[in-house]
Design a protein around this motif. Sequence first.
Motif, PDB file in Angstrom:
ATOM      1  N   ALA A   9     -19.467  67.692  78.059  1.00 11.93           N
ATOM      2  CA  ALA A   9     -19.487  69.136  78.294  1.00 11.93           C
ATOM      3  C   ALA A   9     -20.900  69.642  78.516  1.00 11.93           C
ATOM      4  CB  ALA A   9     -18.831  69.864  77.120  1.00 11.93           C
ATOM      5  N   VAL A  10     -21.831  69.194  77.666  1.00 14.62           N
ATOM      6  CA  VAL A  10     -23.227  69.616  77.810  1.00 14.62           C
ATOM      7  C   VAL A  10     -23.786  69.153  79.147  1.00 14.62           C
ATOM      8  CG1 VAL A  10     -25.565  69.272  76.922  1.00 14.62           C
ATOM      9  CG2 VAL A  10     -23.688  69.728  75.339  1.00 14.62           C
ATOM     10  N   ALA A  11     -23.525  67.898  79.504  1.00 17.56           N
ATOM     11  CA  ALA A  11     -24.023  67.372  80.781  1.00 17.56           C
ATOM     12  C   ALA A  11     -23.429  68.137  81.960  1.00 17.56           C
ATOM     13  CB  ALA A  11     -23.692  65.885  80.892  1.00 17.56           C
ATOM     14  N   GLY A  12     -22.138  68.486  81.859  1.00 21.25           N
ATOM     15  CA  GLY A  12     -21.503  69.244  82.936  1.00 21.25           C
ATOM     16  C   GLY A  12     -22.115  70.616  83.120  1.00 21.25           C
ATOM     17  N   LEU A  13     -22.373  71.305  82.008  1.00 19.11           N
ATOM     18  CA  LEU A  13     -22.994  72.628  82.094  1.00 19.11           C
ATOM     19  C   LEU A  13     -24.401  72.547  82.680  1.00 19.11           C
ATOM     20  CD1 LEU A  13     -21.934  74.253  78.694  1.00 19.11           C
ATOM     21  CD2 LEU A  13     -21.121  74.846  80.969  1.00 19.11           C
ATOM     22  N   LEU A  14     -25.185  71.599  82.198  1.00 15.40           N
ATOM     23  CA  LEU A  14     -26.557  71.475  82.690  1.00 15.40           C
ATOM     24  C   LEU A  14     -26.586  71.122  84.175  1.00 15.40           C
ATOM     25  CD1 LEU A  14     -28.248  69.595  79.702  1.00 15.40           C
ATOM     26  CD2 LEU A  14     -28.371  72.026  80.257  1.00 15.40           C
ATOM     27  N   VAL A 141     -15.992  75.348  90.833  1.00 18.86           N
ATOM     28  CA  VAL A 141     -14.687  74.801  90.444  1.00 18.86           C
ATOM     29  C   VAL A 141     -14.875  73.771  89.334  1.00 18.86           C
ATOM     30  CG1 VAL A 141     -12.706  73.449  91.224  1.00 18.86           C
ATOM     31  CG2 VAL A 141     -13.643  75.243  92.697  1.00 18.86           C
ATOM     32  N   ALA A 142     -15.910  72.928  89.488  1.00 20.03           N
ATOM     33  CA  ALA A 142     -16.213  71.941  88.446  1.00 20.03           C
ATOM     34  C   ALA A 142     -16.616  72.642  87.148  1.00 20.03           C
ATOM     35  CB  ALA A 142     -17.329  71.015  88.921  1.00 20.03           C
TER      36      ALA A 142
END
Length: 202
Positions: A9-14, A141-142
Amino acid sequence: MIHRARLLAVAGLLLCGAIGVISSTQTWLTVVLDDSAGRTLDVAGASAIPVLAPLSLAVLALGGALSIVGLVLRYLFGGLTVVIAALLGWLTAQVAFARPTSAVASTVTEATGITGESAVADLVASIDATPWPAATFAIWVALLTVGVFILATGHRWKSGSRRYRTEESVRAAGPTGSRPHDAIDSWDDLSRGEDPTARPLD
């Protein structure tokens, strides 16, 4: 899978936030003016969508904070992520597929001095989109998927503060702990603003 959920989740947000910031500096639209010179103007993402850069930075901030927050804030951050993704997705879709005159108005006004939506619309001969709006729409979308993922799995993440609670428990044991108060403990006391000399000698 769950023990890696927070990291994902953290990697996706960053990642989404960083791409959003980069995208805001890139050319999204190319405008051809209906004047004697037929001038062409490049419109950056930040000009087409003024909130693009600020909200992308907000996503980066959410990613950084998500790594340390507790359960309640996980849900709050997940909800904010969904809202930001939906808003940016809708705005980006308008630019990518509808290409409204309002998206280029500020750039045209800056270049020509002409103001007013109707006057700008009369001056614009055509508006073409680069690949950036569509690519950025895919990023939102991601991001929406990441937000839903946080809401769905956040309650199952391990607490990131367990290590610190354990350390505090050891410190709270004081002289009754398994080892005497040494120089490292004194340094920790100083870093917390305490006076190690006030502690009774072991």
